[in-house]
Write an enzyme that holds these catalytic residues in place. Structure first.
Site, PDB file in Angstrom:
ATOM      1  N   LYS A  11       7.431   0.560 -12.906  1.00  0.00           N
ATOM      2  CA  LYS A  11       8.456   0.924 -11.916  1.00  0.00           C
ATOM      3  C   LYS A  11       9.828   1.113 -12.577  1.00  0.00           C
ATOM      4  O   LYS A  11      10.032   0.730 -13.736  1.00  0.00           O
ATOM      5  CB  LYS A  11       8.494  -0.149 -10.823  1.00  0.00           C
ATOM      6  CG  LYS A  11       7.183  -0.231 -10.001  1.00  0.00           C
ATOM      7  CD  LYS A  11       7.306  -1.221  -8.840  1.00  0.00           C
ATOM      8  CE  LYS A  11       6.028  -1.260  -8.009  1.00  0.00           C
ATOM      9  NZ  LYS A  11       6.165  -2.166  -6.819  1.00  0.00           N
ATOM     10  N   TYR A  51       2.948   5.443  -0.841  1.00  0.00           N
ATOM     11  CA  TYR A  51       2.980   4.158  -0.129  1.00  0.00           C
ATOM     12  C   TYR A  51       2.802   4.347   1.386  1.00  0.00           C
ATOM     13  O   TYR A  51       3.290   3.534   2.175  1.00  0.00           O
ATOM     14  CB  TYR A  51       4.296   3.441  -0.416  1.00  0.00           C
ATOM     15  CG  TYR A  51       4.321   2.683  -1.726  1.00  0.00           C
ATOM     16  CD1 TYR A  51       3.440   1.619  -1.964  1.00  0.00           C
ATOM     17  CD2 TYR A  51       5.235   2.986  -2.726  1.00  0.00           C
ATOM     18  CE1 TYR A  51       3.470   0.901  -3.159  1.00  0.00           C
ATOM     19  CE2 TYR A  51       5.269   2.269  -3.928  1.00  0.00           C
ATOM     20  CZ  TYR A  51       4.386   1.220  -4.126  1.00  0.00           C
ATOM     21  OH  TYR A  51       4.419   0.507  -5.296  1.00  0.00           O
ATOM     22  N   PHE A  59      10.113  -3.044   5.098  1.00  0.00           N
ATOM     23  CA  PHE A  59      10.632  -2.831   3.746  1.00  0.00           C
ATOM     24  C   PHE A  59      10.374  -1.424   3.218  1.00  0.00           C
ATOM     25  O   PHE A  59      10.703  -1.128   2.070  1.00  0.00           O
ATOM     26  CB  PHE A  59      10.043  -3.872   2.784  1.00  0.00           C
ATOM     27  CG  PHE A  59       8.528  -3.888   2.711  1.00  0.00           C
ATOM     28  CD1 PHE A  59       7.825  -2.963   1.940  1.00  0.00           C
ATOM     29  CD2 PHE A  59       7.802  -4.836   3.407  1.00  0.00           C
ATOM     30  CE1 PHE A  59       6.443  -2.979   1.871  1.00  0.00           C
ATOM     31  CE2 PHE A  59       6.402  -4.861   3.339  1.00  0.00           C
ATOM     32  CZ  PHE A  59       5.735  -3.923   2.566  1.00  0.00           C
ATOM     33  N   ARG A  87      -4.569  -6.431 -11.733  1.00  0.00           N
ATOM     34  CA  ARG A  87      -3.839  -7.253 -10.748  1.00  0.00           C
ATOM     35  C   ARG A  87      -3.564  -8.649 -11.317  1.00  0.00           C
ATOM     36  O   ARG A  87      -2.497  -9.214 -11.091  1.00  0.00           O
ATOM     37  CB  ARG A  87      -4.635  -7.361  -9.433  1.00  0.00           C
ATOM     38  CG  ARG A  87      -4.849  -6.039  -8.707  1.00  0.00           C
ATOM     39  CD  ARG A  87      -3.635  -5.501  -8.025  1.00  0.00           C
ATOM     40  NE  ARG A  87      -3.130  -6.357  -6.976  1.00  0.00           N
ATOM     41  CZ  ARG A  87      -2.191  -5.972  -6.093  1.00  0.00           C
ATOM     42  NH1 ARG A  87      -1.666  -4.740  -6.138  1.00  0.00           N
ATOM     43  NH2 ARG A  87      -1.757  -6.801  -5.178  1.00  0.00           N
ATOM     44  N   THR A  93       3.096 -10.373  -6.050  1.00  0.00           N
ATOM     45  CA  THR A  93       4.084  -9.372  -5.640  1.00  0.00           C
ATOM     46  C   THR A  93       5.510  -9.896  -5.803  1.00  0.00           C
ATOM     47  O   THR A  93       6.386  -9.189  -6.303  1.00  0.00           O
ATOM     48  CB  THR A  93       3.850  -8.994  -4.163  1.00  0.00           C
ATOM     49  OG1 THR A  93       2.485  -8.618  -4.000  1.00  0.00           O
ATOM     50  CG2 THR A  93       4.748  -7.860  -3.735  1.00  0.00           C
ATOM     51  N   ARG A 104       4.878  -9.618 -14.011  1.00  0.00           N
ATOM     52  CA  ARG A 104       5.966  -9.808 -13.050  1.00  0.00           C
ATOM     53  C   ARG A 104       6.757 -11.091 -13.343  1.00  0.00           C
ATOM     54  O   ARG A 104       7.987 -11.091 -13.214  1.00  0.00           O
ATOM     55  CB  ARG A 104       5.423  -9.783 -11.623  1.00  0.00           C
ATOM     56  CG  ARG A 104       5.140  -8.334 -11.169  1.00  0.00           C
ATOM     57  CD  ARG A 104       4.348  -8.283  -9.892  1.00  0.00           C
ATOM     58  NE  ARG A 104       4.355  -6.949  -9.285  1.00  0.00           N
ATOM     59  CZ  ARG A 104       3.515  -6.572  -8.320  1.00  0.00           C
ATOM     60  NH1 ARG A 104       2.603  -7.414  -7.866  1.00  0.00           N
ATOM     61  NH2 ARG A 104       3.580  -5.348  -7.813  1.00  0.00           N
ATOM     62  N   ASN A 114       9.892  -5.148  -8.902  1.00  0.00           N
ATOM     63  CA  ASN A 114       8.861  -6.047  -9.436  1.00  0.00           C
ATOM     64  C   ASN A 114       8.008  -5.421 -10.534  1.00  0.00           C
ATOM     65  O   ASN A 114       6.837  -5.770 -10.706  1.00  0.00           O
ATOM     66  CB  ASN A 114       8.034  -6.667  -8.302  1.00  0.00           C
ATOM     67  CG  ASN A 114       7.262  -5.651  -7.493  1.00  0.00           C
ATOM     68  OD1 ASN A 114       7.319  -4.448  -7.775  1.00  0.00           O
ATOM     69  ND2 ASN A 114       6.536  -6.121  -6.499  1.00  0.00           N
ATOM     70  N   HIS A 117       3.200  -1.501 -10.454  1.00  0.00           N
ATOM     71  CA  HIS A 117       2.256  -1.316  -9.350  1.00  0.00           C
ATOM     72  C   HIS A 117       0.850  -1.305  -9.926  1.00  0.00           C
ATOM     73  O   HIS A 117       0.635  -0.798 -11.033  1.00  0.00           O
ATOM     74  CB  HIS A 117       2.494   0.027  -8.627  1.00  0.00           C
ATOM     75  CG  HIS A 117       1.314   0.424  -7.785  1.00  0.00           C
ATOM     76  ND1 HIS A 117       1.110  -0.086  -6.520  1.00  0.00           N
ATOM     77  CD2 HIS A 117       0.237   1.201  -8.053  1.00  0.00           C
ATOM     78  CE1 HIS A 117      -0.039   0.405  -6.058  1.00  0.00           C
ATOM     79  NE2 HIS A 117      -0.593   1.184  -6.966  1.00  0.00           N
ATOM     80  N   GLU A 128      -5.404   6.726  -5.381  1.00  0.00           N
ATOM     81  CA  GLU A 128      -4.154   6.733  -6.146  1.00  0.00           C
ATOM     82  C   GLU A 128      -4.294   7.477  -7.474  1.00  0.00           C
ATOM     83  O   GLU A 128      -3.366   8.171  -7.893  1.00  0.00           O
ATOM     84  CB  GLU A 128      -3.686   5.299  -6.377  1.00  0.00           C
ATOM     85  CG  GLU A 128      -3.234   4.630  -5.091  1.00  0.00           C
ATOM     86  CD  GLU A 128      -2.907   3.148  -5.239  1.00  0.00           C
ATOM     87  OE1 GLU A 128      -2.560   2.521  -4.234  1.00  0.00           O
ATOM     88  OE2 GLU A 128      -2.999   2.620  -6.372  1.00  0.00           O
TER      89      GLU A 128
HETATM   90  P1  RTP Z   1       2.291  -2.658  -5.394  1.00  0.00           P
HETATM   91  O1  RTP Z   1       1.560  -1.955  -4.273  1.00  0.00           O
HETATM   92  O2  RTP Z   1       3.626  -2.051  -5.694  1.00  0.00           O
HETATM   93  O3  RTP Z   1       1.413  -2.813  -6.595  1.00  0.00           O
HETATM   94  O4  RTP Z   1       2.597  -4.162  -4.944  1.00  0.00           O
HETATM   95  P2  RTP Z   1       1.623  -5.170  -4.240  1.00  0.00           P
HETATM   96  O5  RTP Z   1       0.269  -4.556  -4.025  1.00  0.00           O
HETATM   97  O6  RTP Z   1       1.694  -6.444  -5.010  1.00  0.00           O
HETATM   98  O7  RTP Z   1       2.347  -5.376  -2.841  1.00  0.00           O
HETATM   99  P3  RTP Z   1       2.226  -4.509  -1.486  1.00  0.00           P
HETATM  100  O8  RTP Z   1       1.946  -5.461  -0.378  1.00  0.00           O
HETATM  101  O9  RTP Z   1       1.300  -3.349  -1.674  1.00  0.00           O
HETATM  102  O10 RTP Z   1       3.723  -3.971  -1.297  1.00  0.00           O
HETATM  103  C1  RTP Z   1       4.178  -2.833  -1.996  1.00  0.00           C
HETATM  104  C2  RTP Z   1       5.575  -3.113  -2.511  1.00  0.00           C
HETATM  105  O11 RTP Z   1       6.458  -3.261  -1.409  1.00  0.00           O
HETATM  106  C3  RTP Z   1       7.422  -4.243  -1.697  1.00  0.00           C
HETATM  107  N1  RTP Z   1       7.350  -5.316  -0.722  1.00  0.00           N
HETATM  108  N2  RTP Z   1       8.416  -5.867  -0.213  1.00  0.00           N
HETATM  109  N3  RTP Z   1      10.148  -7.501   1.292  1.00  0.00           N
HETATM  110  C4  RTP Z   1       8.856  -7.671   1.426  1.00  0.00           C
HETATM  111  O12 RTP Z   1       8.352  -8.497   2.144  1.00  0.00           O
HETATM  112  C5  RTP Z   1       7.988  -6.815   0.633  1.00  0.00           C
HETATM  113  N4  RTP Z   1       6.668  -6.845   0.654  1.00  0.00           N
HETATM  114  C6  RTP Z   1       6.274  -5.896  -0.220  1.00  0.00           C
HETATM  115  C7  RTP Z   1       7.134  -4.803  -3.067  1.00  0.00           C
HETATM  116  O13 RTP Z   1       8.002  -4.187  -3.995  1.00  0.00           O
HETATM  117  C8  RTP Z   1       5.696  -4.410  -3.317  1.00  0.00           C
HETATM  118  O14 RTP Z   1       5.435  -4.237  -4.689  1.00  0.00           O
HETATM  119 MG    MG Z   2       0.013  -2.688  -3.108  1.00  0.00          MG
END
Ligand code: RTP
Ligand code: MG
Length: 141
Positions: A11, A51, A59, A87, A93, A104, A114, A117, A128
């Site tokens: 990122k 996304y 968010f 992962r 996250t 991370r 963070n 991805h 993806e």
């Molecule tokens: P990513 O998709 O980026 O790999 O991250 P992830 O699976 O660990 O988390 P995901 O639930 O898919 O959320 C995508 C991105 O959105 C942001 N986020 N912010 N403020 C919040 O509660 C919140 N929750 C998620 C994070 O930057 C996350 O990587």
């Molecule tokens: Mg995700």
């Protein structure tokens, strides 16, 4: 265990911190192979489409703003159990909850910025990878 492909993005925060190589080393040390890669600046449309599952989340705008704030590096990683392995390497996250030694924990500042991805399952990985790469851009190794 099956050989899988997963979509990884370094990122904008991690690109700005100049830790692309350190993150690639983590993938290689874990046995994942890079089979496709490119650096690019995402358009809003690209980030929103990528996304789309989060479109209704509070968010979402911050996420799209952040993902379009600077260049990213997008890659396909291949290996045994690649989706879950990536992962595990990434960590939680929220970097404050990420296990010590994860990408991370070591490189991310906040839940928004963070560092990386990674696809979260076989269906998202297939979608993806195809979102960013044509099949002929992926190099068998
Ligand atoms: P990513 O998709 O980026 O790999 O991250 P992830 O699976 O660990 O988390 P995901 O639930 O898919 O959320 C995508 C991105 O959105 C942001 N986020 N912010 N403020 C919040 O509660 C919140 N929750 C998620 C994070 O930057 C996350 O990587
Ligand atoms: Mg995700």
């Amino acid at each position: 265990m099956a050989v899988e492909r997963t979509l990884s993005i370094i990122k904008p925060d991690a690109v700005a911190k100049n830790v692309i190589g350190q993150i690639y080393s983590r993938f290689e040390q874990a046995g994942l192979k890079l089979v496709a890669a490119k650096m690019q600046r995402l358009s809003r449309e690209q980030a929103e489409g990528f996304y789309a599952e989060h479109r209704e989340r509070p968010f979402f705008k911050d996420l799209v703003d952040f993902m379009t704030s600077g260049p990213v590096v997008v890659q396909v990683l291949e290996g045994e159990n690649a989706i879950a392995l990536n992962r595990d390497l990434m960590g939680a996250t929220n970097p404050r909850e990420a296990a010590a030694g994860t990408i991370r924990a070591d490189f991310a500042q906040s839940i928004d910025a963070n560092a990386v991805h990674g696809s979260d399952g076989p269906e998202s990985a297939a979608r993806e990878v195809a979102y960013f790469f044509a099949e002929e851009e992926i190099c068998a190794r």
